[in-house]
Scaffold this motif. Structure first.
Motif, PDB file in Angstrom:
ATOM      1  N   VAL A   1      -0.615  -7.227  -3.588  1.00 59.16           N
ATOM      2  CA  VAL A   1       0.615  -7.349  -2.811  1.00 59.16           C
ATOM      3  C   VAL A   1       1.706  -8.023  -3.645  1.00 59.16           C
ATOM      4  O   VAL A   1       2.848  -7.577  -3.674  1.00 59.16           O
ATOM      5  N   ASP A   2       1.360  -9.087  -4.344  1.00 60.33           N
ATOM      6  CA  ASP A   2       2.346  -9.788  -5.184  1.00 60.33           C
ATOM      7  C   ASP A   2       2.884  -8.868  -6.274  1.00 60.33           C
ATOM      8  O   ASP A   2       4.083  -8.841  -6.527  1.00 60.33           O
ATOM      9  N   ASP A   3       2.019  -8.099  -6.910  1.00 60.52           N
ATOM     10  CA  ASP A   3       2.448  -7.187  -7.972  1.00 60.52           C
ATOM     11  C   ASP A   3       3.360  -6.090  -7.422  1.00 60.52           C
ATOM     12  O   ASP A   3       4.391  -5.771  -8.004  1.00 60.52           O
ATOM     13  N   ALA A   4       2.978  -5.516  -6.295  1.00 63.04           N
ATOM     14  CA  ALA A   4       3.736  -4.397  -5.735  1.00 63.04           C
ATOM     15  C   ALA A   4       5.092  -4.829  -5.179  1.00 63.04           C
ATOM     16  O   ALA A   4       6.028  -4.055  -5.162  1.00 63.04           O
ATOM     17  N   SER A   5       5.190  -6.069  -4.720  1.00 64.81           N
ATOM     18  CA  SER A   5       6.432  -6.500  -4.086  1.00 64.81           C
ATOM     19  C   SER A   5       7.349  -7.284  -5.012  1.00 64.81           C
ATOM     20  O   SER A   5       8.411  -7.719  -4.592  1.00 64.81           O
ATOM     21  N   SER A   6       6.978  -7.424  -6.265  1.00 65.40           N
ATOM     22  CA  SER A   6       7.864  -8.184  -7.176  1.00 65.40           C
ATOM     23  C   SER A   6       8.533  -7.287  -8.208  1.00 65.40           C
ATOM     24  O   SER A   6       8.383  -6.142  -8.269  1.00 65.40           O
TER      25      SER A   6
ATOM     26  N   LEU B   1       0.829  -1.205   0.000  1.00 61.38           N
ATOM     27  CA  LEU B   1       0.000   0.000   0.000  1.00 61.38           C
ATOM     28  C   LEU B   1       0.865   1.257   0.000  1.00 61.38           C
ATOM     29  O   LEU B   1       0.618   2.186  -0.776  1.00 61.38           O
ATOM     30  N   ASP B   2       1.894   1.285   0.848  1.00 60.50           N
ATOM     31  CA  ASP B   2       2.780   2.448   0.912  1.00 60.50           C
ATOM     32  C   ASP B   2       3.538   2.624  -0.400  1.00 60.50           C
ATOM     33  O   ASP B   2       3.669   3.742  -0.901  1.00 60.50           O
ATOM     34  N   ALA B   3       4.021   1.541  -0.974  1.00 63.99           N
ATOM     35  CA  ALA B   3       4.781   1.612  -2.230  1.00 63.99           C
ATOM     36  C   ALA B   3       3.928   2.149  -3.374  1.00 63.99           C
ATOM     37  O   ALA B   3       4.442   2.805  -4.289  1.00 63.99           O
ATOM     38  N   GLU B   4       2.633   1.908  -3.321  1.00 66.84           N
ATOM     39  CA  GLU B   4       1.727   2.384  -4.362  1.00 66.84           C
ATOM     40  C   GLU B   4       1.109   3.735  -4.031  1.00 66.84           C
ATOM     41  O   GLU B   4       0.219   4.204  -4.733  1.00 66.84           O
ATOM     42  N   GLY B   5       1.566   4.357  -2.931  1.00 64.21           N
ATOM     43  CA  GLY B   5       1.068   5.679  -2.563  1.00 64.21           C
ATOM     44  C   GLY B   5      -0.332   5.685  -1.983  1.00 64.21           C
ATOM     45  O   GLY B   5      -0.990   6.719  -1.960  1.00 64.21           O
ATOM     46  N   GLN B   6      -0.796   4.538  -1.520  1.00 66.64           N
ATOM     47  CA  GLN B   6      -2.126   4.447  -0.928  1.00 66.64           C
ATOM     48  C   GLN B   6      -2.012   4.478   0.590  1.00 66.64           C
ATOM     49  O   GLN B   6      -0.995   4.084   1.148  1.00 66.64           O
ATOM     50  N   PRO B   7      -3.049   4.913   1.274  1.00 73.37           N
ATOM     51  CA  PRO B   7      -2.993   4.919   2.747  1.00 73.37           C
ATOM     52  C   PRO B   7      -2.974   3.489   3.292  1.00 73.37           C
ATOM     53  O   PRO B   7      -3.623   2.602   2.734  1.00 73.37           O
ATOM     54  N   VAL B   8      -2.213   3.283   4.333  1.00 69.75           N
ATOM     55  CA  VAL B   8      -2.174   1.975   4.984  1.00 69.75           C
ATOM     56  C   VAL B   8      -3.342   1.927   5.952  1.00 69.75           C
ATOM     57  O   VAL B   8      -3.402   2.683   6.916  1.00 69.75           O
ATOM     58  N   THR B   9      -4.277   1.045   5.658  1.00 76.12           N
ATOM     59  CA  THR B   9      -5.506   0.933   6.434  1.00 76.12           C
ATOM     60  C   THR B   9      -5.561  -0.422   7.122  1.00 76.12           C
ATOM     61  O   THR B   9      -4.902  -1.371   6.696  1.00 76.12           O
ATOM     62  N   PRO B  10      -6.361  -0.532   8.180  1.00 77.95           N
ATOM     63  CA  PRO B  10      -6.479  -1.826   8.862  1.00 77.95           C
ATOM     64  C   PRO B  10      -7.111  -2.881   7.953  1.00 77.95           C
ATOM     65  O   PRO B  10      -7.905  -2.570   7.057  1.00 77.95           O
ATOM     66  N   VAL B  11      -6.755  -4.121   8.180  1.00 76.12           N
ATOM     67  CA  VAL B  11      -7.368  -5.239   7.475  1.00 76.12           C
ATOM     68  C   VAL B  11      -8.704  -5.519   8.150  1.00 76.12           C
ATOM     69  O   VAL B  11      -8.782  -5.613   9.369  1.00 76.12           O
ATOM     70  N   VAL B  12      -9.755  -5.652   7.357  1.00 76.18           N
ATOM     71  CA  VAL B  12     -11.085  -5.881   7.901  1.00 76.18           C
ATOM     72  C   VAL B  12     -11.302  -7.379   8.110  1.00 76.18           C
ATOM     73  O   VAL B  12     -11.141  -8.169   7.185  1.00 76.18           O
ATOM     74  N   ASP B  13     -11.634  -7.762   9.319  1.00 73.85           N
ATOM     75  CA  ASP B  13     -11.936  -9.158   9.678  1.00 73.85           C
ATOM     76  C   ASP B  13     -10.842 -10.134   9.269  1.00 73.85           C
ATOM     77  O   ASP B  13     -11.129 -11.269   8.903  1.00 73.85           O
ATOM     78  N   GLY B  14      -9.587  -9.704   9.268  1.00 69.41           N
ATOM     79  CA  GLY B  14      -8.473 -10.593   8.934  1.00 69.41           C
ATOM     80  C   GLY B  14      -8.460 -11.044   7.483  1.00 69.41           C
ATOM     81  O   GLY B  14      -7.785 -12.005   7.129  1.00 69.41           O
ATOM     82  N   ASN B  15      -9.212 -10.364   6.615  1.00 66.75           N
ATOM     83  CA  ASN B  15      -9.339 -10.778   5.215  1.00 66.75           C
ATOM     84  C   ASN B  15      -8.205 -10.200   4.369  1.00 66.75           C
ATOM     85  O   ASN B  15      -8.263  -9.045   3.960  1.00 66.75           O
ATOM     86  N   LEU B  16      -7.201 -11.022   4.105  1.00 68.29           N
ATOM     87  CA  LEU B  16      -6.080 -10.605   3.253  1.00 68.29           C
ATOM     88  C   LEU B  16      -6.259 -11.079   1.817  1.00 68.29           C
ATOM     89  O   LEU B  16      -5.483 -10.721   0.944  1.00 68.29           O
ATOM     90  N   LYS B  17      -7.256 -11.910   1.549  1.00 67.14           N
ATOM     91  CA  LYS B  17      -7.453 -12.478   0.205  1.00 67.14           C
ATOM     92  C   LYS B  17      -7.656 -11.397  -0.856  1.00 67.14           C
ATOM     93  O   LYS B  17      -7.182 -11.516  -1.964  1.00 67.14           O
ATOM     94  N   ASP B  18      -8.365 -10.314  -0.496  1.00 69.96           N
ATOM     95  CA  ASP B  18      -8.632  -9.246  -1.460  1.00 69.96           C
ATOM     96  C   ASP B  18      -7.352  -8.590  -1.941  1.00 69.96           C
ATOM     97  O   ASP B  18      -7.299  -8.031  -3.028  1.00 69.96           O
ATOM     98  N   ALA B  19      -6.287  -8.627  -1.146  1.00 70.95           N
ATOM     99  CA  ALA B  19      -5.052  -7.922  -1.481  1.00 70.95           C
ATOM    100  C   ALA B  19      -3.986  -8.823  -2.080  1.00 70.95           C
ATOM    101  O   ALA B  19      -2.927  -8.343  -2.445  1.00 70.95           O
ATOM    102  N   ASP B  20      -4.233 -10.131  -2.208  1.00 65.04           N
ATOM    103  CA  ASP B  20      -3.187 -11.053  -2.640  1.00 65.04           C
ATOM    104  C   ASP B  20      -2.508 -10.644  -3.937  1.00 65.04           C
ATOM    105  O   ASP B  20      -1.295 -10.517  -4.006  1.00 65.04           O
ATOM    106  N   GLY B  21      -3.269 -10.415  -4.994  1.00 64.28           N
ATOM    107  CA  GLY B  21      -2.674 -10.024  -6.288  1.00 64.28           C
ATOM    108  C   GLY B  21      -1.978  -8.691  -6.226  1.00 64.28           C
ATOM    109  O   GLY B  21      -0.891  -8.515  -6.767  1.00 64.28           O
TER     110      GLY B  21
END
Length: 100
Positions: free
Chosen positions: A95-100, A73-93
């Protein structure tokens, strides 16, 4: 497996050589962050007497995915927000794109 995070220079006050090593590491970190537009000041020394820093010995390996999401999120200039209900699935792609 776990992830350990520490803050500050663990050698302040009792290991001059170790203290200097960490000072050089912190100076390099500050320079790298400044080059990417972030301002960071290395810790000057131990906290004032009676005001200890918060301490957590380690985090479970699963916390690494939250850290990767915050980085993406920080690398893409977006605000770092809390994860809702522990759901990281929405961010998988994302996160992979931003960190590779």
């Amino acid at each position: 497996m776990g992830l350990a995070v520490s803050v500050g220079n663990p050698c302040v006050g009792y290991d001059a050589e170790g203290e200097e090593h960490y000072r050089r590491q912190f100076a390099g970190l500050a320079a790298a962050l400044a080059a990417s537009g972030h301002r960071w000041t290395p810790p000057a020394g131990p906290p004032p007497s009676g005001q200890a820093r918060r301490y957590v010995s380690s985090f479970p390996y699963s916390c690494l995915h939250y850290l990767r999401r915050a980085y993406a999120l920080d690398a893409e200039g977006q605000p770092v927000t809390p994860v809702v209900d522990g759901n990281l699935k929405d961010a998988d792609g994302f996160v992979d794109d931003a960190s590779s």
